[in-house]
Write an enzyme that holds these catalytic residues in place. Structure first.
Site, mmCIF file in Angstrom:
data_model
loop_
_atom_site.group_PDB
_atom_site.id
_atom_site.type_symbol
_atom_site.label_atom_id
_atom_site.label_comp_id
_atom_site.label_asym_id
_atom_site.label_seq_id
_atom_site.Cartn_x
_atom_site.Cartn_y
_atom_site.Cartn_z
ATOM 1 N N ARG A 57 -0.543 7.042 6.601
ATOM 2 C CA ARG A 57 0.163 7.656 5.478
ATOM 3 C C ARG A 57 -0.751 8.588 4.680
ATOM 4 O O ARG A 57 -1.909 8.273 4.416
ATOM 5 C CB ARG A 57 0.651 6.520 4.579
ATOM 6 C CG ARG A 57 1.513 6.906 3.446
ATOM 7 C CD ARG A 57 2.419 5.768 3.038
ATOM 8 N NE ARG A 57 1.717 4.633 2.459
ATOM 9 C CZ ARG A 57 2.324 3.509 2.109
ATOM 10 N NH1 ARG A 57 3.609 3.359 2.316
ATOM 11 N NH2 ARG A 57 1.644 2.528 1.580
ATOM 12 N N ARG A 94 -1.311 -7.827 1.896
ATOM 13 C CA ARG A 94 0.011 -7.405 1.411
ATOM 14 C C ARG A 94 1.101 -7.868 2.377
ATOM 15 O O ARG A 94 2.166 -8.305 1.964
ATOM 16 C CB ARG A 94 0.060 -5.884 1.242
ATOM 17 C CG ARG A 94 -0.562 -5.439 -0.082
ATOM 18 C CD ARG A 94 -1.187 -4.075 0.010
ATOM 19 N NE ARG A 94 -0.194 -3.020 0.116
ATOM 20 C CZ ARG A 94 -0.503 -1.739 0.267
ATOM 21 N NH1 ARG A 94 -1.777 -1.367 0.335
ATOM 22 N NH2 ARG A 94 0.427 -0.831 0.349
HETATM 23 P P1 AMP Z 1 3.332 -0.463 -3.472
HETATM 24 O O1 AMP Z 1 3.164 0.942 -3.929
HETATM 25 O O2 AMP Z 1 4.751 -0.950 -3.582
HETATM 26 O O3 AMP Z 1 2.734 -0.721 -2.141
HETATM 27 O O4 AMP Z 1 2.516 -1.367 -4.526
HETATM 28 C C1 AMP Z 1 1.128 -1.220 -4.658
HETATM 29 C C2 AMP Z 1 0.552 -2.468 -5.294
HETATM 30 O O5 AMP Z 1 1.118 -2.669 -6.599
HETATM 31 C C3 AMP Z 1 0.824 -3.774 -4.572
HETATM 32 O O6 AMP Z 1 -0.060 -3.986 -3.488
HETATM 33 C C4 AMP Z 1 0.610 -4.778 -5.695
HETATM 34 O O7 AMP Z 1 -0.768 -4.967 -5.968
HETATM 35 C C5 AMP Z 1 1.227 -4.073 -6.876
HETATM 36 N N1 AMP Z 1 2.654 -4.413 -6.980
HETATM 37 C C6 AMP Z 1 3.711 -3.620 -6.647
HETATM 38 N N2 AMP Z 1 4.877 -4.266 -6.850
HETATM 39 C C7 AMP Z 1 4.548 -5.498 -7.343
HETATM 40 C C8 AMP Z 1 5.290 -6.637 -7.752
HETATM 41 N N3 AMP Z 1 6.633 -6.661 -7.698
HETATM 42 N N4 AMP Z 1 4.618 -7.717 -8.193
HETATM 43 C C9 AMP Z 1 3.279 -7.719 -8.266
HETATM 44 N N5 AMP Z 1 2.510 -6.693 -7.883
HETATM 45 C C10 AMP Z 1 3.126 -5.584 -7.421
#
Ligand code: AMP
Length: 226
Positions: free
Chosen positions: A127, A174
């Site tokens: 990505r 993740r």
């Molecule tokens: P993403 O852009 O959705 O991959 O999110 C990046 C990072 O943000 C994740 O790896 C988590 O560290 C944090 N994060 C995103 N959504 C959540 C959530 N619902 N709860 C807790 N941490 C989150």
């Protein structure tokens, strides 16, 4: 129209989400984007969240749950919303369900992109983010959205990687959270599938096969949203 959008990191969820946002003209609320915005602005929330994000861990529920529930109370959410990246675990799912019930707000649709873990991992590592618009799709491993040399295929802007995209250990962490069907994201999805099963198919559950290219998944989604 109130919609939850699920899919493992690397499933194209952000891209498909942008399409759903357009279709229903509702705000696309992405937890990860809110966190990254706070980090780049150097807010207290951003400073607190950064370490967890860089390690591929969830930001604690005590920060994330109120942040999202407050966001849903903003003016632009009165005609609906598309939540992407929340809930990410069973506790968040239960908190959201409870908060919506308290406010008398219904959930209309739950969309899930189903994708094999290894395919999702390869896609994350390929990505690339456009500096002009995060929603411009660029991935060096996906033929249909391969960048134009080292520039954005949509606008020609510079591309960068997200630090947490290139860290295999963080990606695995993740995915461990996502694919966990006891307390993780799959458990959150199952929570709403159970709600749907008990309530005559409300919210409607749409499961999409994430293996085909972005365009095919988008066409499948379009067809099933009409
Ligand atoms: P993403 O852009 O959705 O991959 O999110 C990046 C990072 O943000 C994740 O790896 C988590 O560290 C944090 N994060 C995103 N959504 C959540 C959530 N619902 N709860 C807790 N941490 C989150």
């Amino acid at each position: 129209m109130n919609i939850l959008f699920f899919g493992p990191n690397g499933s194209g969820k952000g891209t498909q989400g942008a399409m759903v946002k357009e279709k229903f003209n509702i705000p696309h609320i992405e937890t990860g984007v809110i966190f990254r915005d706070n980090i780049s602005r150097g807010t207290t929330l951003g400073k607190e969240a950064k370490g967890y994000i860089d390690r591929g861990e969830l930001v604690p529920d005590r920060i994330t749950i109120p942040m999202i529930l407050d966001r849903l109370k903003e003016d632009d959410c009165t005609k609906g919303w598309l939540l992407d990246g929340f809930p990410r675990n069973l506790t968040q799912a239960e908190a959201l369900d409870k908060a919506l019930k308290q406010e008398g707000i219904g959930l209309d649709i739950v969309i899930e992109i189903v994708l094999d873990r290894q395919i999702a991992k390869n896609r994350i590592m390929g990505r690339r983010l456009c500096v002009n618009d995060n929603n411009h799709p660029n991935n060096i491993y996906i033929e249909a959205i391969r960048p134009n040399g080292d520039k954005c295929r949509v606008c020609g802007g510079d591309l960068k990687t997200r630090s947490d995209d290139q860290d295999e250990g963080a990606i695995d962490k993740r995915h461990n959270i996502y694919y966990d069907d006891k307390t993780g994201t799959v458990a959150a999805i199952n929570y709403f599938k159970n709600v749907s099963g008990r309530s005559n198919g409300f919210p409607r559950i749409i499961e999409l096969d994430g293996k085909p290219g972005v365009k095919e998944v988008a066409a499948d989604l379009q067809a099933r949203l009409t």
